[in-house]
Write a protein that holds these residues in place. Structure first.
Motif, PDB file in Angstrom:
ATOM      1  N   LYS A 214       0.794  -1.228   0.000  1.00 15.60           N
ATOM      2  CA  LYS A 214       0.000   0.000   0.000  1.00 15.60           C
ATOM      3  C   LYS A 214       0.836   1.292   0.000  1.00 15.60           C
ATOM      4  N   VAL A 215       1.740   1.401   0.963  1.00 14.94           N
ATOM      5  CA  VAL A 215       2.528   2.636   1.055  1.00 14.94           C
ATOM      6  C   VAL A 215       3.429   2.791  -0.164  1.00 14.94           C
ATOM      7  N   GLU A 216       4.037   1.690  -0.562  1.00 12.02           N
ATOM      8  CA  GLU A 216       5.000   1.730  -1.669  1.00 12.02           C
ATOM      9  C   GLU A 216       4.323   2.113  -2.987  1.00 12.02           C
ATOM     10  N   THR A 217       3.043   1.821  -3.089  1.00  8.49           N
ATOM     11  CA  THR A 217       2.302   2.216  -4.291  1.00  8.49           C
ATOM     12  C   THR A 217       2.418   3.726  -4.477  1.00  8.49           C
ATOM     13  N   LYS A 218       2.564   4.433  -3.344  1.00  9.16           N
ATOM     14  CA  LYS A 218       2.612   5.912  -3.394  1.00  9.16           C
ATOM     15  C   LYS A 218       3.995   6.492  -3.713  1.00  9.16           C
ATOM     16  N   LEU A 219       4.968   5.615  -3.978  1.00  9.11           N
ATOM     17  CA  LEU A 219       6.299   6.136  -4.322  1.00  9.11           C
ATOM     18  C   LEU A 219       6.253   7.007  -5.577  1.00  9.11           C
ATOM     19  N   ILE A 220       5.260   6.753  -6.441  1.00  6.94           N
ATOM     20  CA  ILE A 220       5.171   7.549  -7.669  1.00  6.94           C
ATOM     21  C   ILE A 220       4.216   8.742  -7.510  1.00  6.94           C
ATOM     22  N   THR A 221       3.984   9.154  -6.270  1.00  8.11           N
ATOM     23  CA  THR A 221       3.129  10.333  -6.052  1.00  8.11           C
ATOM     24  C   THR A 221       3.939  11.471  -5.445  1.00  8.11           C
ATOM     25  N   SER A 222       3.311  12.651  -5.403  1.00 10.34           N
ATOM     26  CA  SER A 222       4.016  13.826  -4.893  1.00 10.34           C
ATOM     27  C   SER A 222       4.455  13.651  -3.431  1.00 10.34           C
ATOM     28  N   GLU A 223       3.814  12.720  -2.735  1.00  5.05           N
ATOM     29  CA  GLU A 223       4.208  12.489  -1.348  1.00  5.05           C
ATOM     30  C   GLU A 223       5.665  12.018  -1.250  1.00  5.05           C
ATOM     31  N   PHE A 224       6.070  11.148  -2.170  1.00  8.77           N
ATOM     32  CA  PHE A 224       7.416  10.575  -2.055  1.00  8.77           C
ATOM     33  C   PHE A 224       8.366  10.931  -3.187  1.00  8.77           C
ATOM     34  N   LEU A 225       7.854  11.472  -4.287  1.00  8.03           N
ATOM     35  CA  LEU A 225       8.759  11.719  -5.421  1.00  8.03           C
ATOM     36  C   LEU A 225       9.968  12.595  -5.072  1.00  8.03           C
ATOM     37  N   PRO A 226       9.802  13.614  -4.203  1.00 10.62           N
ATOM     38  CA  PRO A 226      10.996  14.390  -3.858  1.00 10.62           C
ATOM     39  C   PRO A 226      12.081  13.535  -3.184  1.00 10.62           C
ATOM     40  N   ASP A 227      11.657  12.579  -2.359  1.00 11.00           N
ATOM     41  CA  ASP A 227      12.633  11.683  -1.725  1.00 11.00           C
ATOM     42  C   ASP A 227      13.267  10.750  -2.750  1.00 11.00           C
ATOM     43  N   VAL A 228      12.416  10.245  -3.653  1.00  6.73           N
ATOM     44  CA  VAL A 228      12.942   9.354  -4.689  1.00  6.73           C
ATOM     45  C   VAL A 228      13.979  10.117  -5.516  1.00  6.73           C
ATOM     46  N   ALA A 229      13.656  11.383  -5.812  1.00  7.69           N
ATOM     47  CA  ALA A 229      14.559  12.198  -6.634  1.00  7.69           C
ATOM     48  C   ALA A 229      15.911  12.382  -5.924  1.00  7.69           C
ATOM     49  N   LYS A 230      15.883  12.500  -4.609  1.00  6.85           N
ATOM     50  CA  LYS A 230      17.140  12.652  -3.863  1.00  6.85           C
ATOM     51  C   LYS A 230      18.037  11.425  -4.034  1.00  6.85           C
ATOM     52  N   VAL A 231      17.430  10.264  -3.886  1.00  7.91           N
ATOM     53  CA  VAL A 231      18.218   9.034  -4.059  1.00  7.91           C
ATOM     54  C   VAL A 231      18.706   8.933  -5.511  1.00  7.91           C
ATOM     55  N   ALA A 232      17.824   9.292  -6.442  1.00  4.73           N
ATOM     56  CA  ALA A 232      18.225   9.257  -7.858  1.00  4.73           C
ATOM     57  C   ALA A 232      19.434  10.168  -8.080  1.00  4.73           C
TER      58      ALA A 232
END
Ligand code: GCW
Length: 688
Positions: A214-232
């Motif tokens: 459930k939570v991981e589904t939201k990795l592609i939303t504005s909630e987590f994309l900034p964090d994903v971008a940091k790791v990227a």
């Protein structure tokens, strides 16, 4: 800048025999983030190894500095300021996008080693290669004349990390990315990780579990994309693209649609908008990894659509940005009926995907596990590999030791992977090995390569078992060049990880080389597999899956054992191979002993090529396996004092556990088959 974790193979211990290397000369062409990473690594490593941090200068200042002596120069192959000797056709023609050259060149200022790339990624890989060479035995500044390009375009790691910090099939602690449903705040560990991955040539990493909850589904939303971008961003500086595993049902879960039907226009449109949002945040985002219609995950089957429909729809959304869809072929019926001898899980991937050859878009790649079942100690090679000339394929290995001892037992997997890569599919006649399928050499694939489920976590030593680092290292090196020998890889790893002591190199190499065979002998004889405890898959349980709907059977009864997968009167699985292999496996005369029970059901008295019977083989190997572990312990104890106390003790504790556990395996398996068959051990050893 580096974390306090174990440094793995990037220890750069003091070396007496190194030249001083007081200067690094950066040509103006050698710029950009990855070039910076290369230079940082060079300076750090040379400081560690020699005690002096080399000075960094620009080419223009070279003549004024004291760089009289061996030094390093970094430049792009296209640079005009390259010395004439290096402006050769050979170099510019042979150097691929990620390739590097290392060249020694005597110059007025002293002996120079040139690290040359076509791109900054080449500089990065060249740097790590040079550092590797400097650490191997007896190297001073060697006379270098090397050009290398990676054999596989995609060299990936897949994490099965969940955002609560747990790792599916993880045996080395918690996730290095996630904690309590958030990204970790301190990213030092991630930086170190990126360095380690770049040092072995990894260029793509998916950071979350293919089972997308459930939570991981939201990795592609504005909630987590900034964090994903940091790791990227951290990855980018090391030449690595970030990928995400996505939930096929996202349009429902996130988008409020009532369907995820790939042919419904609203679904396609939803993914297109989503892709735009993702690429806004991460312009070089790699793409999606998708597990669909597998083990209760949603997928196109729900809507009566094919996997081509499902993956193409996602691929269309990523296409404008150069993104790719990595679609897993681990699709099988996990609710089986033992009375139905026509269903065979081994057949599933081929049956599902082969008929779709040619229907996938150019930016879809099918990811295929090395075997048709599931990362067993030994199984056949997946017949789907090489069977789809018109569909991109990527091979999936499992570094995390789910079925191979969970990083508490020693099991070096390089020999297994080499066997698989060297396996001849005969897809286009002899010499159509798996390695040529996945490198894109056999068919003109737009994308291909090798992927693996990684074995790291936040344990101080990354992999739980210190010697399991060798699997991680070796995987990367093999994906760079599948023709490297096991000995070469092992020796590189030991030199960098434990230094140059002759006994250490000798003993650790021999331990690693023997370990897969040892593990196989006290666990799963003759390719039978699956005799493990259900769910967690650790420890012996002969019937653990035999009476369960998951349908992974060995069919042992009082007369015999093994799965009849022949065309003649079995499941017909052997017929999925190209004729040369199909015939070899179909016949009891030519089927190799190691895979006998994977392909055939035979009586316990069946005589093997080795001369032994099946039942005697089971007894013999189980006794020998435990003795094998005793040897490992002896070999390791001979190194006491030659390896730092902490790593020595850590490995020893695991070997002792392995010893105890191997006896449990031996006794449970031997007793089971003794009681089933009623046939005694020829040597009258203790069977309970
Ligand atoms: O090996 C099996 C594992 C599952 C895993 C699955 C897969 C991520 O037992 O834990 O799920 O394979 O590869 O999807």
């Amino acid at each position: 800048p580096y974390s306090s974790a174990d440094k793995g193979w990037l220890r750069y211990e003091k070396r007496q025999d190194l030249p001083c290397l007081s200067t690094i000369v950066r040509h103006s062409s050698a710029s950009g983030e990855a070039a910076e990473s290369a230079i940082r690594e060079l300076r750090y490593a040379i400081l560690q190894m020699t005690g002096n941090e080399p000075e960094l200068i620009a080419t223009a200042n070279l003549s004024e500095t004291a760089a009289h002596g061996p030094h390093i120069q970094l430049a792009m192959v296209t640079a005009e300021d390259l010395p004439e000797a290096l402006q050769t056709k050979e170099l510019s023609q042979h150097l691929g996008e990620e390739g590097f050259a290392l060249r020694s060149l005597p110059q007025e200022e002293g002996e120079a080693v040139y690290i040359i790339g076509k791109t900054e990624k080449g500089l990065l890989y060249g740097t790590f290669h040079l550092l590797r060479l400097l650490q191997s035995e007896g190297q001073t500044l060697p006379q270098l004349d090397i050009i290398e390009n990676p054999k596989n375009p995609l060299r990936m790691m897949n994490h099965w990390d969940n955002m609560d910090g747990s790792i599916e099939r993880g045996y080395a602690g918690r996730s290095i990315f996630f904690k309590d449903n958030q990204f970790v705040q301190n990213d030092e560990r991630i930086r170190d990780y990126a360095r380690m991955m770049a040092s072995i040539g990894i260029n793509g990493i998916s950071i979350n579990n293919v089972n997308v909850h459930k939570v991981e589904t939201k990795l592609i939303t504005s909630e987590f994309l900034p964090d994903v971008a940091k790791v990227a961003g951290i990855f980018r500086a090391y030449g690595i693209k970030l990928f995400l595993s996505v939930n096929y049902a996202s349009p429902i879960q996130l988008g409020g649609l009532e369907t995820a039907d790939p042919l419904d226009e609203r679904v396609g449109a939803w993914w297109k908008t989503k892709a735009e949002e993702i690429y806004d945040a991460i312009p070089d985002f790699g793409g999606f990894v998708v597990k669909a219609d597998s083990e209760h995950r949603p997928g196109p089957f729900t809507y009566g659509r094919t996997h081509a429909d499902g993956s193409n729809m996602l691929a269309e959304a990523l296409e404008p940005y150069g993104g790719i869809v990595i679609w897993r072929c681990f699709v099988y019926n996990c609710l089986q009926d033992w009375r139905d001898r026509t269903t065979d899980r081994a057949r599933a991937a081929y049956d599902h995907f082969k008929p779709l050859d040619g229907q996938f878009k150019d930016n879809v790649i099918l990811q295929i596990k090395n075997g048709p079942m599931d990362f067993q100690v030994r199984e056949g090679v997946s017949p789907l590999l090489g069977a789809m000339p018109n569909t991109n394929q990527i091979l999936e290995f499992q570094i995390t030791q789910e079925y191979t001892g969970q990083q508490r037992h020693l099991c070096y997997l390089i020999p297994q992977w080499k066997e698989i890569l060297d396996f001849d599919t005969y897809a286009k006649g002899a010499k159509s090995e798996i390695k040529k399928v996945v490198s894109g050499e056999l068919y003109p694939y737009a994308h291909s390569g090798i992927s693996a489920v990684i074995n790291v976590g936040d344990d101080e030593n990354w992999t739980g078992h210190t010697l399991a680092q060798a699997n991680l290292y070796g995987y990367g090196r093999l994906t760079w060049n599948p023709d490297l020998s096991e000995q070469q890889i092992t020796s590189e790893w030991i030199h960098q990880t434990f230094g140059n002591d002759h006994d250490v190199v000798e003993q650790v190499s021999s331990m690693l080389a023997a370990s897969w065979g040892i593990y196989e002998s006290y666990t799963s004889p003759l390719g039978v597999g699956w005799m493990v405890n259900p769910e967690h898959h650790y420890g012996p349980n002969v019937d653990g899956y035999e009476y369960s709907v998951w349908g992974t059977y060995h069919f042992a009864d009082c007369d015999g054992i093994g799965v009849n997968r022949t065309v003649k009167d079995g499941t017909g699985y052997t017929g999925q191979y190209f004729p040369e292999n199909a015939e070899r496996y179909e016949s009891l005369v030519t089927c190799p002993d190691k895979l006998l029970l994977f392909f055939h059901h035979v009586p316990y008295t069946h005589k093997l090529h080795s001369g032994s019977t099946v039942i005697q083989h089971i007894y013999d190997t189980h006794f020998a396996g435990v003795e094998g572990v005793e040897n490992l312990i002896q070999q390791w104890s001979s190194l006491e004092g030659k390896i730092d106390a902490k790593r020595y003790a850590g490995v020893m504790a695991r070997l002792e556990h392995q010893h105890k556990h191997s006896k449990e395996w031996r006794d449970i398996i031997n007793t089971y088959f003794y009681r089933k068959s009623g046939i005694a051990d020829e040597q009258n050893r203790t069977i309970y």
